[in-house]
Each structure stands twice: as C-alpha cells, then as structure tokens.
Design an enzyme around this catalytic site. Structure first.
Site, PDB file in Angstrom:
ATOM      1  N   HIS A   1     -21.012  15.458  24.650  1.00 18.59           N
ATOM      2  CA  HIS A   1     -21.092  16.630  25.534  1.00 18.59           C
ATOM      3  C   HIS A   1     -22.341  17.417  25.128  1.00 18.59           C
ATOM      4  O   HIS A   1     -22.278  18.465  24.495  1.00 18.59           O
ATOM      5  CB  HIS A   1     -19.821  17.474  25.407  1.00 18.59           C
ATOM      6  CG  HIS A   1     -19.858  18.724  26.241  1.00 18.59           C
ATOM      7  ND1 HIS A   1     -19.967  18.709  27.608  1.00 18.59           N
ATOM      8  CD2 HIS A   1     -19.833  20.035  25.897  1.00 18.59           C
ATOM      9  CE1 HIS A   1     -20.001  19.943  28.060  1.00 18.59           C
ATOM     10  NE2 HIS A   1     -19.923  20.767  27.033  1.00 18.59           N
TER      11      HIS A   1
ATOM     12  N   ALA B   1      -7.785  32.712  22.067  1.00 18.54           N
ATOM     13  CA  ALA B   1      -6.943  33.182  23.183  1.00 18.54           C
ATOM     14  C   ALA B   1      -7.444  34.473  23.816  1.00 18.54           C
ATOM     15  O   ALA B   1      -7.050  34.803  24.936  1.00 18.54           O
ATOM     16  CB  ALA B   1      -5.508  33.356  22.691  1.00 18.54           C
TER      17      ALA B   1
ATOM     18  N   ASP C   1     -18.006  17.578  32.488  1.00 16.98           N
ATOM     19  CA  ASP C   1     -19.177  16.781  32.879  1.00 16.98           C
ATOM     20  C   ASP C   1     -18.809  15.819  34.004  1.00 16.98           C
ATOM     21  O   ASP C   1     -19.561  15.637  34.964  1.00 16.98           O
ATOM     22  CB  ASP C   1     -19.702  16.014  31.658  1.00 16.98           C
ATOM     23  CG  ASP C   1     -19.868  16.932  30.463  1.00 16.98           C
ATOM     24  OD1 ASP C   1     -20.777  17.768  30.476  1.00 16.98           O
ATOM     25  OD2 ASP C   1     -19.051  16.847  29.517  1.00 16.98           O
TER      26      ASP C   1
HETATM   27  P1  NAD Z   1     -15.673  33.377  23.892  1.00 18.87           P
HETATM   28  O1  NAD Z   1     -16.648  33.891  22.900  1.00 18.87           O
HETATM   29  O2  NAD Z   1     -15.427  34.117  25.149  1.00 18.87           O
HETATM   30  O3  NAD Z   1     -14.264  33.182  23.182  1.00 18.87           O
HETATM   31  C1  NAD Z   1     -14.138  32.505  21.984  1.00 18.87           C
HETATM   32  C2  NAD Z   1     -12.961  33.118  21.258  1.00 18.87           C
HETATM   33  O4  NAD Z   1     -12.699  32.318  20.119  1.00 18.87           O
HETATM   34  C3  NAD Z   1     -13.216  34.543  20.763  1.00 18.87           C
HETATM   35  O5  NAD Z   1     -12.214  35.410  21.261  1.00 18.87           O
HETATM   36  C4  NAD Z   1     -13.159  34.407  19.240  1.00 18.87           C
HETATM   37  O6  NAD Z   1     -12.602  35.541  18.607  1.00 18.87           O
HETATM   38  C5  NAD Z   1     -12.277  33.188  19.104  1.00 18.87           C
HETATM   39  N1  NAD Z   1     -12.383  32.513  17.809  1.00 18.87           N
HETATM   40  C6  NAD Z   1     -13.469  32.366  17.021  1.00 18.87           C
HETATM   41  N2  NAD Z   1     -13.144  31.735  15.894  1.00 18.87           N
HETATM   42  C7  NAD Z   1     -11.832  31.442  15.975  1.00 18.87           C
HETATM   43  C8  NAD Z   1     -10.900  30.814  15.100  1.00 18.87           C
HETATM   44  N3  NAD Z   1     -11.262  30.343  13.906  1.00 18.87           N
HETATM   45  N4  NAD Z   1      -9.621  30.695  15.504  1.00 18.87           N
HETATM   46  C9  NAD Z   1      -9.232  31.179  16.700  1.00 18.87           C
HETATM   47  N5  NAD Z   1     -10.050  31.812  17.556  1.00 18.87           N
HETATM   48  C10 NAD Z   1     -11.339  31.935  17.198  1.00 18.87           C
HETATM   49  O7  NAD Z   1     -16.099  31.855  24.196  1.00 18.87           O
HETATM   50  P2  NAD Z   1     -15.669  30.942  25.423  1.00 18.87           P
HETATM   51  O8  NAD Z   1     -16.595  31.167  26.545  1.00 18.87           O
HETATM   52  O9  NAD Z   1     -14.210  31.046  25.636  1.00 18.87           O
HETATM   53  O10 NAD Z   1     -16.054  29.497  24.822  1.00 18.87           O
HETATM   54  C11 NAD Z   1     -15.376  28.960  23.731  1.00 18.87           C
HETATM   55  C12 NAD Z   1     -16.048  27.664  23.273  1.00 18.87           C
HETATM   56  O11 NAD Z   1     -15.928  26.660  24.304  1.00 18.87           O
HETATM   57  C13 NAD Z   1     -17.541  27.785  22.993  1.00 18.87           C
HETATM   58  O12 NAD Z   1     -17.862  27.043  21.839  1.00 18.87           O
HETATM   59  C14 NAD Z   1     -18.174  27.165  24.220  1.00 18.87           C
HETATM   60  O13 NAD Z   1     -19.484  26.675  23.955  1.00 18.87           O
HETATM   61  C15 NAD Z   1     -17.209  26.040  24.480  1.00 18.87           C
HETATM   62  N6  NAD Z   1     -17.249  25.417  25.804  1.00 18.87           N
HETATM   63  C16 NAD Z   1     -17.073  24.064  25.863  1.00 18.87           C
HETATM   64  C17 NAD Z   1     -17.069  23.427  27.079  1.00 18.87           C
HETATM   65  C18 NAD Z   1     -16.891  21.930  27.151  1.00 18.87           C
HETATM   66  O14 NAD Z   1     -17.077  21.351  28.237  1.00 18.87           O
HETATM   67  N7  NAD Z   1     -16.535  21.238  26.074  1.00 18.87           N
HETATM   68  C19 NAD Z   1     -17.240  24.164  28.253  1.00 18.87           C
HETATM   69  C20 NAD Z   1     -17.411  25.537  28.162  1.00 18.87           C
HETATM   70  C21 NAD Z   1     -17.412  26.161  26.920  1.00 18.87           C
HETATM   71  C1  LMR Z   2     -20.751  23.739  29.345  1.00 23.01           C
HETATM   72  O1  LMR Z   2     -21.063  22.564  29.454  1.00 23.01           O
HETATM   73  O2  LMR Z   2     -20.738  24.539  30.300  1.00 23.01           O
HETATM   74  C2  LMR Z   2     -20.337  24.265  27.998  1.00 23.01           C
HETATM   75  O3  LMR Z   2     -20.445  23.281  27.025  1.00 23.01           O
HETATM   76  C3  LMR Z   2     -21.051  25.521  27.626  1.00 23.01           C
HETATM   77  C4  LMR Z   2     -22.480  25.233  27.260  1.00 23.01           C
HETATM   78  O4  LMR Z   2     -22.899  25.660  26.188  1.00 23.01           O
HETATM   79  O5  LMR Z   2     -23.179  24.608  28.042  1.00 23.01           O
END
Ligand code: NAD
Ligand code: LMR
Length: 323
Positions: free
Chosen positions: A187, A12, A159
């Site tokens: 993904h 969060a 995507d």
């Molecule tokens: P970020 O580093 O800004 O935030 C992640 C947060 O998660 C941090 O505040 C961290 O303290 C917290 N966290 C870590 N472990 C945790 C736990 N066990 N419980 C609760 N919180 C925890 O990262 P972000 O940019 O918000 O990205 C988050 C994730 O989403 C990454 O793995 C990123 O690769 C992924 N992502 C996925 C997609 C998709 O299409 N599936 C797209 C973008 C990002």
């Molecule tokens: C995305 O597709 O933007 C996320 O999964 C972040 C990444 O690592 O590419």
C-alpha cells in the site's frame, strides 16, 4: 440471532473511526442477525474524546449495538475480540511517503499484536489500516506467535476500490460489473493495480482501454490517489478508508467468490517469498482468504510485483528490531 461478536477499533477518536464505527454498529460487517459489542482503544489523551464518540454512537440507537467499552489498555481492548481494526496511527502529511511513518507508527503494533495474542478470541481476524499498513501488520503478526499469520491482514481494499472506480469512470460502467481486478503489492506508490485479467460485462478490460492510458494514467493515478486526496482535501482519506475496511472484513468473514485484493502473509504463491504481507488476488472461503493461483504473469507484471517485494523487504529490514 447469532451470538454477539466483539469488535475492537483502535484510533477510535480519529477521523477514520468516525465513519467506521457507524458502519460496524449498523451490522455491515457481521450482518443484520449479529449483535455487536465495540471495544475502543485510544491513547490516554484521547480517551475523553472517545467518550464523546461513544455518546454519539449511543445516540444513534443502533438495534445491533449492545455494548461499548473504552480503554487505553491494549490488553483490555482486545480481550475476547473476534475482529480488530488497527487504525490508530499517525497519518502522513502533504509531500510525505507512507514509509516515513514507519519509525513512529511501527512501535504501536508490537504491543497490540502481543495483546491480541494473549487475549483475543480464537477466531480473531485483524485488519491493519494504520500506515505503512503492510509492514505494521507484519510487526503485529510477529508479536502474536500463537495466532496464525493468516489472521493478520493489511488493507489493500481501498486501492482495489479506487482501481475499479477509475475503470468505471473511464468506461461509463457500474463498478459492480467489474471482475478480476487486482492490486498487487504494497500500500504505497509502488503498488501495481493490474487489469490483465479484468473483465466488464464479460469483455476484457484491457481490450477496451488504451494501453498508454493504462500505463501512464491509470496505474499512477490509483497508486498515488492517497496523496491526491491529501492534496485536495487537506487531510488523508477517511470515509473511503472506513468503507473499504468494512468491505475487507465483511468479505473475509462472510466469504466472496469475487476477486478482491487483500494484503496477506505470503504463502510463496507466484514465487513471492514468505515473510512479508503483500497485496494479492484473493477470494474468501470459509472465513479464510485464498490466493487466486495459476495466473500467467508476463515479464512486465513480474517486474512490478518484484519491485513491491523488494520494497516490502526493505521496510522489513528497517524494523528488524521490532520483529
Ligand atoms: P487520525 O489522526 O484522525 O486518527 C488516528 C487516531 O489514532 C488518533 O485519535 C490517535 O490518538 C490514535 N492513536 C495513536 N496511537 C494510538 C495507539 N497506540 N493506540 C490507539 N490509538 C492510537 O488518523 P486517521 O485519518 O484516522 O488515520 C489513521 C491511520 O490510517 C493513518 O496511519 C493513516 O495513514 C492510515 N490510513 C490507511 C489507509 C489504508 O488504505 N491502509 C487509508 C487511509 C488512512
Ligand atoms: C490512502 O491511501 O488514502 C491512505 O493510505 C492515506 C495516505 O497516506 O495516502
């Protein structure tokens, strides 16, 4: 007004949550007639920052937002939740593949799956965003034997939206005019953005674009868009990820007859083995995703789908100790 819904968001204090929470609080998931209670889960070190996020949410004076709880205890965070966005996980850096995150991020999802199993509401729907999302979702689902596997999804909607946006740019059309686009698979860079069935304004997209462009520009561009964003922005996608997460959960809960791409537990459709969570063409009815079945699959499509199945099976094997 409908009865209030409780929504958990993990990670969060992170960058995706900083967009996602505002969309949820605005009513974009459950609609303007449903009050929202937010349950925010973070690691202990980030609970202070999460309190700051909650202060800002409060300052936004959303009419639908009735309560915010903040905790680092997963059992408390998922207590009674109707929807959960599992975002909290480390993002990849430049030059890394998402699968490299599995060793560290995978460990997060078993305990959260167990807490969801033990404490969430009966109608709970879980969308895993944290990467590598498909296999993390599998880990969470495996830890929740009392929750139907169909309630654990991974996000392919970003995507899907990227694919539509590339087509809209190429053809000078509005994104809303596109139908029957699908992104199959994982993904990851292996994903298969597929325009075989896609139409725009009733015309077949495949007849409007050059096949070389489709194979050599469109597919890799969509599949590697996450890496491109990291390269250009310096950080992984956040607002677009949050927006797509809202699209996914809204359509799942409220229904859509328009095709979407959701990573769901394989049911055996298209000969895809069960036991993986994979992007498929879906519509949503009565709160459940249904696979669009009966599509003809060419050898070329089959090859790309099979590559995704193999990759997901490899990821599953790599985390067998967590399943
Ligand atoms: P970020 O580093 O800004 O935030 C992640 C947060 O998660 C941090 O505040 C961290 O303290 C917290 N966290 C870590 N472990 C945790 C736990 N066990 N419980 C609760 N919180 C925890 O990262 P972000 O940019 O918000 O990205 C988050 C994730 O989403 C990454 O793995 C990123 O690769 C992924 N992502 C996925 C997609 C998709 O299409 N599936 C797209 C973008 C990002
Ligand atoms: C995305 O597709 O933007 C996320 O999964 C972040 C990444 O690592 O590419």
């Amino acid at each position: 007004m409908n009865s209030p819904k409780k929504i958990a968001v993990t990670g969060a204090a992170g960058q995706i949550a900083y967009s996602l929470l505002w969309r949820i609080a605005n009513g974009d998931v459950y609609g303007a007639d449903t009050a929202i209670e937010l349950s925010l889960l973070e690691i202990p070190e980030a609970v202070g920052a999460t309190q700051g996020v909650a202060m800002e949410l409060s300052d936004s004076a959303f009419p639908l937002l009735k309560n915010i709880t903040i905790t680092s205890d997963a059992n408390e965070a998922f207590d009674g939740v109707n929807a959960a966005f599992l975002v909290g996980a480390k993002p990849r850096g430049k030059g890394e593949e998402r699968a490299a995150l599995l060793a560290n991020n995978g460990k997060i999802f078993g305990p959260q799956g167990r807490a969801i199993n033990d404490h969430a509401a009966d109608d709970v729907r879980v969308l895993v965003v944290g990467n590598p999302a498909n296999t993390n979702a599998l880990i969470a689902a495996s830890a929740a034997p009392d929750v139907p596997a169909s309630r654990f999804n991974a996000m392919m909607r970003l995507d899907h939206n990227r694919a539509i946006s590339q087509l809209a740019d190429k053809l000078g059309r509005d994104s809303v005019d596109f139908e029957n686009v699908v992104v199959w698979g994982n993904h990851s860079a292996t994903q298969f953005p597929d325009i075989t069935y896609a139409t725009v304004g009733g015309k077949k997209v495949a007849d409007l674009v050059d096949h070389d462009w489709y194979l050599n520009e469109f597919i890799p561009r969509v599949a590697k868009r996450g890496a491109e964003i990291i390269e250009v922005r310096g950080k992984s996608s956040a607002a677009s990820a949050a927006s797509s997460a809202v699209d996914h959960m809204r359509d799942w809960i409220r229904g859509t007859s328009k095709w979407s791409s959701a990573a769901i537990a394989s049911t055996g459709a298209y000969g895809i083995p069960e036991g993986i969570i994979i992007g498929l063409p879906t519509v949503s009815r009565n709160g459940e995703w249904e696979v669009v079945e009966g599509l003809d699959i060419s050898d070329a499509q089959r090859k790309r789908i099979d590559a995704n199945v193999a990759e997901l099976q490899e990821e599953r094997a790599a985390v067998s100790d967590l399943l």
